[in-house]
Design a protein around this motif. Structure first.
Motif, PDB file in Angstrom:
ATOM      1  N   THR A 153       0.848  -1.193   0.000  1.00 25.84           N
ATOM      2  CA  THR A 153       0.000   0.000   0.000  1.00 25.84           C
ATOM      3  C   THR A 153       0.884   1.244   0.000  1.00 25.84           C
ATOM      4  N   GLY A 154       0.679   2.090  -0.988  1.00 21.58           N
ATOM      5  CA  GLY A 154       1.459   3.327  -1.068  1.00 21.58           C
ATOM      6  C   GLY A 154       2.838   3.143  -1.667  1.00 21.58           C
ATOM      7  N   GLY A 155       3.140   1.947  -2.159  1.00 16.87           N
ATOM      8  CA  GLY A 155       4.474   1.686  -2.708  1.00 16.87           C
ATOM      9  C   GLY A 155       4.569   2.014  -4.191  1.00 16.87           C
ATOM     10  N   HIS A 156       5.716   1.682  -4.772  1.00 18.19           N
ATOM     11  CA  HIS A 156       5.964   1.983  -6.187  1.00 18.19           C
ATOM     12  C   HIS A 156       4.964   1.290  -7.107  1.00 18.19           C
ATOM     13  N   CYS A 157       4.494   0.104  -6.700  1.00 18.71           N
ATOM     14  CA  CYS A 157       3.542  -0.615  -7.551  1.00 18.71           C
ATOM     15  C   CYS A 157       2.088  -0.299  -7.200  1.00 18.71           C
ATOM     16  N   ASP A 158       1.879   0.683  -6.332  1.00 18.79           N
ATOM     17  CA  ASP A 158       0.524   1.190  -6.097  1.00 18.79           C
ATOM     18  C   ASP A 158       0.367   2.448  -6.956  1.00 18.79           C
ATOM     19  N   ASN A 159      -0.814   3.057  -6.921  1.00 20.55           N
ATOM     20  CA  ASN A 159      -0.991   4.334  -7.610  1.00 20.55           C
ATOM     21  C   ASN A 159      -1.224   5.394  -6.538  1.00 20.55           C
ATOM     22  N   ASN A 160      -0.315   6.334  -6.443  1.00 15.32           N
ATOM     23  CA  ASN A 160      -0.377   7.287  -5.328  1.00 15.32           C
ATOM     24  C   ASN A 160      -0.746   8.697  -5.779  1.00 15.32           C
ATOM     25  N   LEU A 161      -1.360   8.788  -6.953  1.00 18.70           N
ATOM     26  CA  LEU A 161      -1.622  10.112  -7.511  1.00 18.70           C
ATOM     27  C   LEU A 161      -2.894  10.757  -6.949  1.00 18.70           C
ATOM     28  N   MET A 162      -3.848   9.953  -6.514  1.00 18.29           N
ATOM     29  CA  MET A 162      -5.154  10.500  -6.146  1.00 18.29           C
ATOM     30  C   MET A 162      -5.288  10.706  -4.640  1.00 18.29           C
ATOM     31  N   PRO A 163      -6.147  11.666  -4.229  1.00 15.73           N
ATOM     32  CA  PRO A 163      -6.416  11.802  -2.800  1.00 15.73           C
ATOM     33  C   PRO A 163      -7.267  10.632  -2.306  1.00 15.73           C
ATOM     34  N   TYR A 164      -7.293  10.463  -1.021  1.00 16.73           N
ATOM     35  CA  TYR A 164      -7.946   9.292  -0.395  1.00 16.73           C
ATOM     36  C   TYR A 164      -9.329   8.991  -0.969  1.00 16.73           C
ATOM     37  N   GLU A 165     -10.174  10.037  -1.054  1.00 21.02           N
ATOM     38  CA  GLU A 165     -11.565   9.770  -1.444  1.00 21.02           C
ATOM     39  C   GLU A 165     -11.719   9.409  -2.922  1.00 21.02           C
ATOM     40  N   ARG A 166     -10.709   9.629  -3.711  1.00 20.13           N
ATOM     41  CA  ARG A 166     -10.780   9.260  -5.135  1.00 20.13           C
ATOM     42  C   ARG A 166      -9.866   8.083  -5.474  1.00 20.13           C
ATOM     43  N   SER A 167      -9.245   7.547  -4.467  1.00 15.36           N
ATOM     44  CA  SER A 167      -8.192   6.562  -4.730  1.00 15.36           C
ATOM     45  C   SER A 167      -8.711   5.125  -4.695  1.00 15.36           C
ATOM     46  N   ARG A 168      -8.151   4.301  -5.550  1.00 14.53           N
ATOM     47  CA  ARG A 168      -8.371   2.846  -5.475  1.00 14.53           C
ATOM     48  C   ARG A 168      -7.011   2.210  -5.517  1.00 14.53           C
ATOM     49  N   PRO A 169      -6.750   1.229  -4.654  1.00  9.83           N
ATOM     50  CA  PRO A 169      -5.424   0.615  -4.707  1.00  9.83           C
ATOM     51  C   PRO A 169      -5.197  -0.063  -6.050  1.00  9.83           C
ATOM     52  N   ASN A 170      -3.973  -0.095  -6.506  1.00  7.89           N
ATOM     53  CA  ASN A 170      -3.665  -0.868  -7.714  1.00  7.89           C
ATOM     54  C   ASN A 170      -3.954  -2.345  -7.474  1.00  7.89           C
ATOM     55  N   GLN A 171      -4.111  -3.071  -8.575  1.00  5.65           N
ATOM     56  CA  GLN A 171      -4.612  -4.452  -8.456  1.00  5.65           C
ATOM     57  C   GLN A 171      -3.650  -5.403  -7.757  1.00  5.65           C
ATOM     58  N   GLY A 172      -2.375  -5.073  -7.725  1.00  4.88           N
ATOM     59  CA  GLY A 172      -1.409  -5.991  -7.108  1.00  4.88           C
ATOM     60  C   GLY A 172      -1.049  -5.628  -5.678  1.00  4.88           C
ATOM     61  N   VAL A 173      -1.808  -4.710  -5.067  1.00  2.95           N
ATOM     62  CA  VAL A 173      -1.434  -4.274  -3.719  1.00  2.95           C
ATOM     63  C   VAL A 173      -1.821  -5.328  -2.680  1.00  2.95           C
TER      64      VAL A 173
END
Ligand code: ARG
Length: 413
Positions: A153-173
């Motif tokens: 969670t929050g790593g290089h293979c996650d997507n960290n561009l969006m704020p919490y309320e718009r965020s979905r973890p990447n599929q491999g998290v």
């Protein structure tokens, strides 16, 4: 009556049988250039010798061409429009990204790269692209694919561009050994050939530290154990030393980037039989074009710290005798320009022959396909050609004149 012509029809025809008569064959094991002829039947190299009889096979006369095995790039990202960076990239659907993949795959093949490892794609778009290539629907390299890369969670293979309320973890998290095992199983279920995970932060991701280890030893060990149990190889993205060390101790097959590797950990890689896939060209692209292309300033800042160190450590790894593959990270830059990295590998310590071996013999060893990477009887007929001697000037590989993949000719100039 209307006729619809499918331009790609020729790709679906079974491969012919050919007798190739080049100027020379480059033996990538010894570096010898020999006047030989190569017969190809059903996609396989069936005979090598002099004065072979064609026996009905089509003669491909290439009197100016030096042929060698097709190249293998062990680190590409074929899916997506490589021009999109930072926040622009979040608006691209998987469908559109896959259509770009079609174009990218063709460019890669025509540049002489007959095999690639695609290390990271969402929605198994890589599996779809690979299937279309294997069925002869579109032209592209033989693909070994990872599906969604595993990461914290929050790593290089996650997507960290969006704020919490718009965020979905990447599929491999995943955040525990058991979640990690479940994800490996899921990737295998949906068609992945290998597992990729992120063992440190990265350059191109937001708010990650290239030196910070991502995943604990236990998590990495679970990934490797589960993947190896299913006969899948494991590639770990890692820049920082502790992440590289921990991934090696966990038993990964390759370290991608390997930027801050030192002598001790290079020796550990050698002892473990692990490969280093070091993308030492891409830094010039990121620092030269990145600002114009919308790469985040945060990433440019990280690249300034990574690029040169990675090249110096590449040089040391070459001297220590590490097993180095040819992995470029094409997808950050334009597909089809993969071969630009050859010259950098030579500038940073390899002989031209060693650089070619990295892209042929060593790549096939990492992938685990014993029938790729050599022009040898029984091997897959993946053959590329150039019109001057690459051992004298490696840059000639940036412009191949002949490409055959599994017995089908895709380019002959
Ligand atoms: N995908 C890698 C990352 O974001 C690219 C690293 C590029 N830089 C380099 N010097 N190899 O971390």
């Amino acid at each position: 009556m209307r006729f619809i012509f499918f331009l790609t029809l020729s790709l679906t025809l079974p491969s012919e049988s050919y007798l190739i008569k080049p100027k020379y064959v480059l033996d990538v094991v010894t570096g010898q250039l020999t006047k030989l002829e190569v017969k190809v039947e059903d996609g396989i190299i069936s005979e090598i010798g002099i004065n072979l009889t064609s026996n009905g096979s089509e003669v491909l006369s290439l009197p100016n061409t030096i042929i060698m095995p097709g190249f293998i790039d062990t680190h590409v990202h074929l899916i997506g429009n490589n021009e999109l960076n930072g926040y622009e990239s979040v608006g691209e659907s998987s469908y559109l990204a896959t259509l770009y993949g079609v174009k990218n795959a063709e460019a890669t093949l025509l540049a002489g790269f007959t095999t690639v490892r695609n290390v990271g794609a969402s929605n198994y778009t890589d599996v779809a692209l690979k299937s279309a290539i294997n069925r002869g629907v579109i032209a592209g390299p033989r693909m070994y694919v990872s599906g969604p890369p595993l990461g914290i969670t929050g790593g290089h293979c996650d997507n960290n561009l969006m704020p919490y309320e718009r965020s979905r973890p990447n599929q491999g998290v995943v955040d525990s050994p058991w979640q990690a095992r479940q994800k490996v199983r899921e990737n295998r279920k949906f068609g992945a050939d290998l597992i990729k995970f992120c063992a440190t932060g990265g350059v191109m991701s937001k708010n990650t530290d290239v030196n910070a280890k991502q995943f604990t030893y236990e998590e990495m060990k679970a990934i490797v154990d589960e993947a190896h149990n299913h006969g899948m190889r494991v590639a770990a993205h890692a820049h920082g030393l502790e992440g590289i060390r921990t991934a090696l101790l966990a038993g990964v097959d390759s370290i991608e980037h390997s930027s801050f590797i030192n002598e001790e950990v290079t020796l550990l890689a050698i002892q473990n039989g692990a490969f280093l896939s070091m993308d030492i060209y891409v830094s010039d692209y990121i620092l030269g074009e990145g600002a114009k292309k919308g790469i985040l300033e945060e990433s440019l800042e990280k690249e300034r710290k990574v690029g040169l160190e990675q090249r110096k450590n590449f040089k040391k790894a070459v001297e220590l005798g590490a097993k180095i593959t040819f992995g470029t990270d094409a997808g950050i830059y334009k597909h089809g320009e993969n071969a630009k990295q050859f010259a950098y590998m030579v500038e940073w310590g390899m002989s031209p022959l060693q650089a070619i071996q990295a892209a042929t013999i060593t790549g096939s060893e990492l992938i685990g396909n014993n029938n790729l990477g050599k022009i040898k009887v029984g091997y897959v007929a993946d053959i590329v050609g150039v019109n001057s001697n690459p051992l004298k000037d490696i840059r000639v590989l940036e412009d191949v004149s002949f490409v055959m993949k599994e017995g089908t000719v895709f380019k002959s100039q």
